[in-house]
Design a protein around this motif. Structure first.
Motif, mmCIF file in Angstrom:
data_model
loop_
_atom_site.group_PDB
_atom_site.id
_atom_site.type_symbol
_atom_site.label_atom_id
_atom_site.label_comp_id
_atom_site.label_asym_id
_atom_site.label_seq_id
_atom_site.Cartn_x
_atom_site.Cartn_y
_atom_site.Cartn_z
ATOM 1 N N THR A 12 0.817 -1.215 0.000
ATOM 2 C CA THR A 12 0.000 0.000 0.000
ATOM 3 C C THR A 12 0.852 1.267 0.000
ATOM 4 O O THR A 12 0.535 2.230 -0.706
ATOM 5 C CB THR A 12 -0.946 0.003 1.214
ATOM 6 N N ILE A 13 1.922 1.281 0.775
ATOM 7 C CA ILE A 13 2.781 2.464 0.834
ATOM 8 C C ILE A 13 3.378 2.770 -0.542
ATOM 9 O O ILE A 13 3.430 3.923 -0.971
ATOM 10 C CB ILE A 13 3.905 2.275 1.878
ATOM 11 N N ALA A 18 3.541 6.136 -5.454
ATOM 12 C CA ALA A 18 3.386 6.233 -6.909
ATOM 13 C C ALA A 18 2.270 7.212 -7.272
ATOM 14 O O ALA A 18 2.419 8.020 -8.195
ATOM 15 C CB ALA A 18 3.102 4.855 -7.492
ATOM 16 N N MET A 19 1.149 7.163 -6.558
ATOM 17 C CA MET A 19 0.039 8.080 -6.829
ATOM 18 C C MET A 19 0.430 9.524 -6.550
ATOM 19 O O MET A 19 0.054 10.432 -7.291
ATOM 20 C CB MET A 19 -1.192 7.720 -5.991
ATOM 21 N N GLY A 23 0.505 12.290 -9.343
ATOM 22 C CA GLY A 23 -0.326 13.460 -9.100
ATOM 23 C C GLY A 23 0.422 14.767 -9.230
ATOM 24 O O GLY A 23 -0.161 15.790 -9.588
ATOM 25 N N ARG A 24 1.706 14.747 -8.964
ATOM 26 C CA ARG A 24 2.508 15.970 -9.134
ATOM 27 C C ARG A 24 2.553 16.390 -10.597
ATOM 28 O O ARG A 24 2.547 17.565 -10.912
ATOM 29 C CB ARG A 24 3.934 15.751 -8.646
ATOM 30 N N SER A 32 -7.285 8.614 -12.422
ATOM 31 C CA SER A 32 -7.747 7.552 -13.318
ATOM 32 C C SER A 32 -7.149 6.208 -12.942
ATOM 33 O O SER A 32 -7.846 5.184 -12.926
ATOM 34 C CB SER A 32 -7.383 7.879 -14.765
ATOM 35 N N LEU A 33 -5.861 6.194 -12.636
ATOM 36 C CA LEU A 33 -5.212 4.948 -12.240
ATOM 37 C C LEU A 33 -5.767 4.431 -10.918
ATOM 38 O O LEU A 33 -6.034 3.237 -10.771
ATOM 39 C CB LEU A 33 -3.705 5.161 -12.139
ATOM 40 N N ALA A 34 -5.982 5.330 -9.963
ATOM 41 C CA ALA A 34 -6.544 4.926 -8.674
ATOM 42 C C ALA A 34 -7.960 4.375 -8.844
ATOM 43 O O ALA A 34 -8.324 3.370 -8.215
ATOM 44 C CB ALA A 34 -6.547 6.112 -7.707
#
Length: 59
Positions: A12-13, A18-19, A23-24, A32-34
């Motif tokens: 999860t970390i 990565a998100m 997101g940056r 979209s990926l999430a």
């Protein structure tokens, strides 16, 4: 997603990091990926039959 279903099986970390990095650069890509992983793949992984796993997840 588990490697057996075509995923990378990260913790999860690592997904959160990565998100954040995605997101940056582009918030909509990260969202979209999430959504794909959380809303699309997760229910099939948890409650789907083996036939549905074969149909919807890559080999």
């Amino acid at each position: 997603m588990p490697e057996a279903l075509g995923g990378t099986e990260v913790d999860t970390i690592s997904i959160v990091i990565a998100m954040e990095e995605l997101g940056r650069a582009c918030g909509s890509t990260a969202l979209s990926l999430a959504a794909h992983n959380g809303l699309g793949c997760a229910p099939i992984k948890r409650w789907g039959t083996p036939a549905q796993h074969e149909q919807w997840f890559p080999g």
